[in-house]
Motif scaffolding. Structure first.
Motif, PDB file in Angstrom:
ATOM      1  N   LEU A   6       0.752  -1.674  -0.152  1.00  0.00           N
ATOM      2  CA  LEU A   6      -0.401  -0.739  -0.105  1.00  0.00           C
ATOM      3  C   LEU A   6       0.949   1.765   0.149  1.00  0.00           C
ATOM      4  N   LYS A   7       1.982   1.174   0.529  1.00  0.00           N
ATOM      5  CA  LYS A   7       2.848   2.068   0.425  1.00  0.00           C
ATOM      6  C   LYS A   7       3.789   2.913   0.163  1.00  0.00           C
ATOM      7  N   SER A   8       3.770   1.429  -0.832  1.00  0.00           N
ATOM      8  CA  SER A   8       4.609   1.704  -2.365  1.00  0.00           C
ATOM      9  C   SER A   8       3.810   1.371  -4.194  1.00  0.00           C
ATOM     10  N   ALA A   9       2.391   1.401  -3.432  1.00  0.00           N
ATOM     11  CA  ALA A   9       1.739   2.036  -4.449  1.00  0.00           C
ATOM     12  C   ALA A   9       0.845   3.878  -4.353  1.00  0.00           C
ATOM     13  N   GLN A  10       0.654   3.731  -2.955  1.00  0.00           N
ATOM     14  CA  GLN A  10       0.451   5.430  -2.723  1.00  0.00           C
ATOM     15  C   GLN A  10       1.933   6.513  -2.680  1.00  0.00           C
ATOM     16  N   SER A  11       3.149   5.868  -2.684  1.00  0.00           N
ATOM     17  CA  SER A  11       4.463   7.004  -3.212  1.00  0.00           C
ATOM     18  C   SER A  11       4.070   7.123  -4.472  1.00  0.00           C
ATOM     19  N   LYS A  12       3.613   5.511  -5.701  1.00  0.00           N
ATOM     20  CA  LYS A  12       3.826   6.101  -7.110  1.00  0.00           C
ATOM     21  C   LYS A  12       2.113   6.220  -7.093  1.00  0.00           C
ATOM     22  N   TYR A  62     -12.574  10.251 -25.111  1.00  0.00           N
ATOM     23  CA  TYR A  62     -12.351  11.175 -24.331  1.00  0.00           C
ATOM     24  C   TYR A  62     -10.819  11.028 -23.351  1.00  0.00           C
ATOM     25  N   ALA A  63     -10.215  10.299 -23.534  1.00  0.00           N
ATOM     26  CA  ALA A  63      -8.590  10.248 -22.764  1.00  0.00           C
ATOM     27  C   ALA A  63      -7.806   9.055 -23.922  1.00  0.00           C
ATOM     28  N   HIS A  64      -6.560   9.457 -24.716  1.00  0.00           N
ATOM     29  CA  HIS A  64      -5.789   8.274 -24.414  1.00  0.00           C
ATOM     30  C   HIS A  64      -4.866   7.457 -23.665  1.00  0.00           C
ATOM     31  N   VAL A  65      -4.817   6.429 -23.894  1.00  0.00           N
ATOM     32  CA  VAL A  65      -4.670   5.850 -23.002  1.00  0.00           C
ATOM     33  C   VAL A  65      -3.152   5.499 -21.774  1.00  0.00           C
ATOM     34  N   GLY A  66      -2.483   6.584 -23.050  1.00  0.00           N
ATOM     35  CA  GLY A  66      -1.425   6.939 -22.228  1.00  0.00           C
ATOM     36  C   GLY A  66      -1.108   7.890 -20.735  1.00  0.00           C
ATOM     37  N   ASP A  67      -2.682   8.652 -21.193  1.00  0.00           N
ATOM     38  CA  ASP A  67      -3.435   9.150 -20.459  1.00  0.00           C
ATOM     39  C   ASP A  67      -3.326   9.407 -18.786  1.00  0.00           C
ATOM     40  N   TRP A  68      -3.557   7.836 -18.690  1.00  0.00           N
ATOM     41  CA  TRP A  68      -3.418   7.279 -17.542  1.00  0.00           C
ATOM     42  C   TRP A  68      -2.619   7.081 -16.646  1.00  0.00           C
ATOM     43  N   SER A  69      -2.601   6.545 -15.168  1.00  0.00           N
ATOM     44  CA  SER A  69      -1.780   6.708 -14.483  1.00  0.00           C
ATOM     45  C   SER A  69      -0.954   4.999 -14.662  1.00  0.00           C
ATOM     46  N   PRO A  70      -0.497   4.310 -14.293  1.00  0.00           N
ATOM     47  CA  PRO A  70       0.119   2.778 -14.604  1.00  0.00           C
ATOM     48  C   PRO A  70      -0.703   2.213 -13.653  1.00  0.00           C
ATOM     49  N   LEU A  71      -1.238   1.125 -14.126  1.00  0.00           N
ATOM     50  CA  LEU A  71      -2.155   0.092 -12.616  1.00  0.00           C
ATOM     51  C   LEU A  71      -1.231  -0.330 -11.289  1.00  0.00           C
ATOM     52  N   LEU A  72      -1.959   0.476 -10.792  1.00  0.00           N
ATOM     53  CA  LEU A  72      -1.509   0.530  -9.306  1.00  0.00           C
ATOM     54  C   LEU A  72      -2.785  -0.275  -8.155  1.00  0.00           C
ATOM     55  N   THR A  74      -4.850  -2.171  -4.952  1.00  0.00           N
ATOM     56  CA  THR A  74      -5.490  -1.478  -3.852  1.00  0.00           C
ATOM     57  C   THR A  74      -4.873  -3.045  -2.430  1.00  0.00           C
ATOM     58  N   ALA A  75      -5.610  -2.491  -2.054  1.00  0.00           N
ATOM     59  CA  ALA A  75      -5.853  -3.084  -0.555  1.00  0.00           C
ATOM     60  C   ALA A  75      -6.263  -4.770  -0.750  1.00  0.00           C
ATOM     61  N   ASN A  76      -7.355  -4.638  -2.329  1.00  0.00           N
ATOM     62  CA  ASN A  76      -7.765  -5.660  -2.554  1.00  0.00           C
ATOM     63  C   ASN A  76      -7.057  -6.153  -2.898  1.00  0.00           C
ATOM     64  N   PRO A  77      -7.206  -7.886  -2.820  1.00  0.00           N
ATOM     65  CA  PRO A  77      -6.174  -8.547  -3.579  1.00  0.00           C
ATOM     66  C   PRO A  77      -7.102  -8.744  -5.317  1.00  0.00           C
ATOM     67  N   ASP A  78      -6.376  -8.739  -5.962  1.00  0.00           N
ATOM     68  CA  ASP A  78      -7.325  -9.015  -7.547  1.00  0.00           C
ATOM     69  C   ASP A  78      -7.706  -7.135  -8.257  1.00  0.00           C
ATOM     70  N   GLU A  79      -6.995  -6.390  -7.379  1.00  0.00           N
ATOM     71  CA  GLU A  79      -7.812  -5.310  -7.659  1.00  0.00           C
ATOM     72  C   GLU A  79      -6.656  -3.578  -7.899  1.00  0.00           C
ATOM     73  N   VAL A  80      -6.948  -3.174  -8.491  1.00  0.00           N
ATOM     74  CA  VAL A  80      -6.350  -1.955  -8.829  1.00  0.00           C
ATOM     75  C   VAL A  80      -6.844  -1.030  -9.358  1.00  0.00           C
ATOM     76  N   MET A  81      -6.496   0.352  -9.558  1.00  0.00           N
ATOM     77  CA  MET A  81      -6.456   0.995  -9.539  1.00  0.00           C
ATOM     78  C   MET A  81      -5.859   2.494 -10.744  1.00  0.00           C
ATOM     79  N   SER A  82      -6.556   3.076 -11.394  1.00  0.00           N
ATOM     80  CA  SER A  82      -6.047   4.282 -12.455  1.00  0.00           C
ATOM     81  C   SER A  82      -6.731   5.141 -12.367  1.00  0.00           C
ATOM     82  N   ILE A  83      -5.424   6.601 -12.371  1.00  0.00           N
ATOM     83  CA  ILE A  83      -5.983   7.828 -12.203  1.00  0.00           C
ATOM     84  C   ILE A  83      -6.045   8.507 -13.133  1.00  0.00           C
TER      85      ILE A  83
END
Length: 91
Positions: A6-12, A62-72, A74-83
């Protein structure tokens, strides 16, 4: 281990949001675009669902694929986020 992940994901995420590659909304930008405001879109789900949604938003123009952050992870298994941060026109 989960705390380190989580700390690594938050830092990224912080690096993405506040890094040198991310434009800042400073005073000169406000003067150039007085009617624009930043908005952040956050996708959370399985890697397949998030990636699929990012590609669909590109198809819609709406947005290019490269405009999103890398998949990071989350605290849940098999779950990611992108912003995505965009400047939207306010009327």
């Amino acid at each position: 281990m989960m705390a380190q992940l989580l700390k690594s994901a938050q830092s990224k995420l912080e690096q993405y949001l506040h890094g040198e590659d991310t434009p800042t909304f400073n005073q000169s930008t406000k003067n150039q675009f007085p009617q624009r405001e930043p908005i952040k879109h956050l996708l959370i789900g399985s890697p397949k669902a998030v990636t699929s949604t990012i590609h669909y938003l590109q198809v819609l123009g709406y947005a290019h694929v490269g405009d999103w952050s890398p998949l990071l992870p989350t605290a849940n298994p098999d779950e990611v986020m992108s912003i995505l941060t965009r400047q939207i026109l306010m009327q």
